[in-house]
Design an enzyme around this catalytic site. Structure first.
Site, PDB file in Angstrom:
ATOM      1  CE  LYS A 183      -1.881   2.615   3.071  1.00 21.63           C
ATOM      2  NZ  LYS A 183      -1.735   3.875   2.317  1.00 21.63           N
ATOM      3  CB  SER A 191       4.045   8.572  11.956  1.00 24.31           C
ATOM      4  OG  SER A 191       2.876   7.786  11.947  1.00 24.31           O
ATOM      5  CB  VAL A 220       0.987   4.833  11.704  1.00 23.16           C
ATOM      6  CG1 VAL A 220       0.473   3.664  10.882  1.00 23.16           C
ATOM      7  CG2 VAL A 220       0.016   6.005  11.599  1.00 23.16           C
ATOM      8  N   GLY A 221       3.281   3.245  13.519  1.00 26.56           N
ATOM      9  CA  GLY A 221       4.088   2.044  13.776  1.00 26.56           C
ATOM     10  C   GLY A 221       3.547   1.283  14.980  1.00 26.56           C
ATOM     11  CD  GLU A 263      13.026   4.182   8.344  1.00 30.07           C
ATOM     12  OE1 GLU A 263      12.883   5.074   9.231  1.00 30.07           O
ATOM     13  OE2 GLU A 263      13.049   4.405   7.134  1.00 30.07           O
ATOM     14  CB  CYS A 312      13.019   8.896   8.504  1.00 33.68           C
ATOM     15  SG  CYS A 312      13.787   7.928   7.223  1.00 33.68           S
ATOM     16  CD  GLU A 360      10.059  12.264  11.922  1.00 31.10           C
ATOM     17  OE1 GLU A 360       8.967  11.681  11.998  1.00 31.10           O
ATOM     18  OE2 GLU A 360      11.063  11.763  11.391  1.00 31.10           O
TER      19      GLU A 360
END
Ligand code: NAI
Ligand code: MG
Length: 501
Positions: free
Chosen positions: A192, A246, A249-250, A268, A302, A399
């Site tokens: 996706k 992010s 969401v990780g 990651e 990142c 971040e």
């Protein structure tokens, strides 16, 4: 005319026609079952580029069925690694032949520099495929020296159906960092792409089919995270999920695994990487490196060097030169080869960055340069540097993912280490000094997955890369990444006539 600051608009550039807008399932482009679509935007002007099929749970279901069939009964996992490698190399050649068009898609979708995409990101995507193609026929287990009269060996088997969820900042790099080792291992895939940048992923699906990758091996579901993404991470029939995005969401991806089939995940995630510049550094070179580390890809990377620490002996000179150079940094239409920084990816990211700039000001940091949006249209932001920054400020802790540098001073090596590690993240760090003993010693004290000495954002496909701490776990790139798409099976048998009970 696209929004711009001091760069030129590239109105002369003829954008390619958008050929692929549907989901790619089992070797065919299909509409989503619901018939829903979403708009994809050109961040140079906020205009709609195309409408793309919005995949949801039921589309993911179809893609998983196809990938499951291709894995459980198809030829891809069963053909020789050498043959898989040959097909992957063909896929890579097709990418090179279409590099210009692919670069234009990523740039009109992601606001990325066209020259960098055409000569950097797109051909490097093809080279990543070639790198893992070369590894596909070198995957083997070990013969075990067992303690009793047993013969044992290990098989390295593909992990199965892999779900891949990627972000928008490097649509092509991310695609191939994950898809290439998974293909080499013999896995089948549902990927996706981010909703902001779906165009190149669909084009890659088309090229994969032309190259001879069998139907069902590579499926692309365009759509949103909370629908299509969540359906992938929580599904019982997906054997592994590889995610980049992010930290927030990780965490959801890991929770979805924990509450479904306990599939292994690799994450990651974000970063807040330090760049440490010592007194013996050449100031001009260090300034160039520092600007590149935070303004490259408009800070949407990142590993961005967002916390810059300069030793006190050269701090004042560094500040003066950094301000001058940041002011002459060229922001504008990313199709113009002279431009150094294009627009942020979308309105949401643009607004997030501006909000952080406001936090910086209200928390008492000094705005050395930049700080404002620019251009009449689109999502352009001036290269921004803050000084008088304190380590507990939001702009240093979070971040931002934009062209915003926090500049700070340090005295001693011990202080540099402490400041570098004063973050919940641990993705990368940079060290600028002529003293390699110092640099190598420091490298061991900094808790981050990648250390760059006298360089920054120096990636290579043979170099493993990933996070410590809340920047995630698992490694992309290098032969280590292949391990994530394999699992080990041990096979044991008694040696002839030997009693084993
Ligand atoms: P995100 O983490 O929401 O998006 C990344 C991918 O995850 C996209 O494909 C998205 O559709 C998908 N996703 C979103 N919600 C999901 C869910 N519930 N389940 C499964 N998949 C889901 O990142 P976003 O919102 O685009 O950006 C927010 C911030 O995240 C950025 O400002 C930046 O700080 C960070 N980020 C870090 C990246 C990195 O390279 N480490 C890349 C992109 C964003
Ligand atoms: Mg999000």
């Amino acid at each position: 005319m696209a929004g711009q600051c001091n760069g030129n608009a590239a109105d002369h550039f003829k954008l390619p026609e958008i050929k692929f807008t549907k989901l790619f399932i089992n070797g065919e482009f299909v509409d989503s079952i619901s018939g829903k679509t979403f708009e994809t935007i050109d961040p140079r002007n906020g205009e709609v580029v195309a409408r793309i099929a919005a995949g949801d749970k039921e589309d993911v279901e179809l893609a998983i069925k196809a990938a499951r069939e291709a894995f459980d009964h198809g030829k891809w996992p069963r053909m020789s690694g050498f043959e898989r490698g040959r097909i992957m190399i063909k896929f890579a050649d097709l990418i090179d032949q279409n590099a210009e068009e692919l670069a234009a898609l990523d740039c009109m979708n992601g606001g990325k520099l066209f020259t960098f995409s055409k000569h950097g990101e797109i051909p490097e995507g093809a080279n990543t495929l070639r790198y893992y193609a070369g590894a596909a026929d070198k995957i083997h287990g070990e013969t075990l020296k067992m303690s009793r009269a047993l013969h044992g060996y290990t098989l390295r088997e593909p992990i199965g159906v892999v779900g891949v969820i990627i972000p928008w900042n490097f649509p092509t790099t991310m695609f191939f960092l994950k898809v290439s080792p998974a293909l080499a291992a013999g896995c089948t895939i549902i990927i996706k792409p981010a909703e902001q940048t779906p165009l190149s992923a669909l084009y890659y699906a088309h090229l994969a089919k032309l190259a001879g990758i069998p139907d069902g091996v590579l499926n692309v579901i365009t759509g949103f995270g909370h629908t299509a993404g969540a359906a992938i991470s929580s599904h019982m029939d997906i054997d592994k999920v590889s995610f980049t995005g992010s930290t927030e969401v990780g965490r959801l991806v890991m929770q979805a695994s924990a509450s479904s089939n306990l599939k292994p995940v690799s994450l990651e995630l974000g970063g807040k990487s330090p760049l440490l510049i010592f007194n013996d550094a050449d100031v001009d070179t260090a300034v160039d490196l520092a600007l590149f580390a935070i303004f490259f890809n408009k800070g949407e990377i990142c590993v961005a060097g967002s916390r810059v620490f300069v030793q006190e002996g050269i701090y004042d000179e560094f500040v003066k030169k950094a301000a001058e150079k940041a002011k002459s940094w060229v922001v504008g239409d990313p199709f113009d080869p002279h431009v150094q920084q294009g627009p942020q990816v979308d309105k949401k990211q643009f607004e997030k960055i501006l909000k952080y700039i406001e936090y910086g000001k209200s928390e008492g940091a000094t705005l050395l340069t930049g700080g404002k949006p620019c251009g009449e249209k689109g999502y352009f932001i001036e290269p921004t540097i803050f000084t008088d920054v304190k380590e507990d400020m939001k702009i240093v802790q979070d971040e931002i993912f934009g062209p915003v540098m926090s500049l700070m001073k340090f005295k001693t090596v011990e202080e540099a280490i402490e400041k570098a590690n004063n973050t919940r993240y641990g993705l990368a760090a940079g060290i600028v000094t002529k003293d390699l003993n110092l640099a190598n010693t420091l490298s061991r004290s900094i808790r981050a997955g990648m250390i760059w000495i006298n360089c920054y954002i120096a990636f290579d496909r043979d170099c493993p890369y990933g996070g410590y701490k809340m920047s995630g776990f698992g490694r992309d790139s290098g032969l280590q990444a292949l391990e994530q798409y394999l699992q080990t099976k041990a096979v044991v048998t008694p040696l002839h006539n030997s009693p084993w009970l």
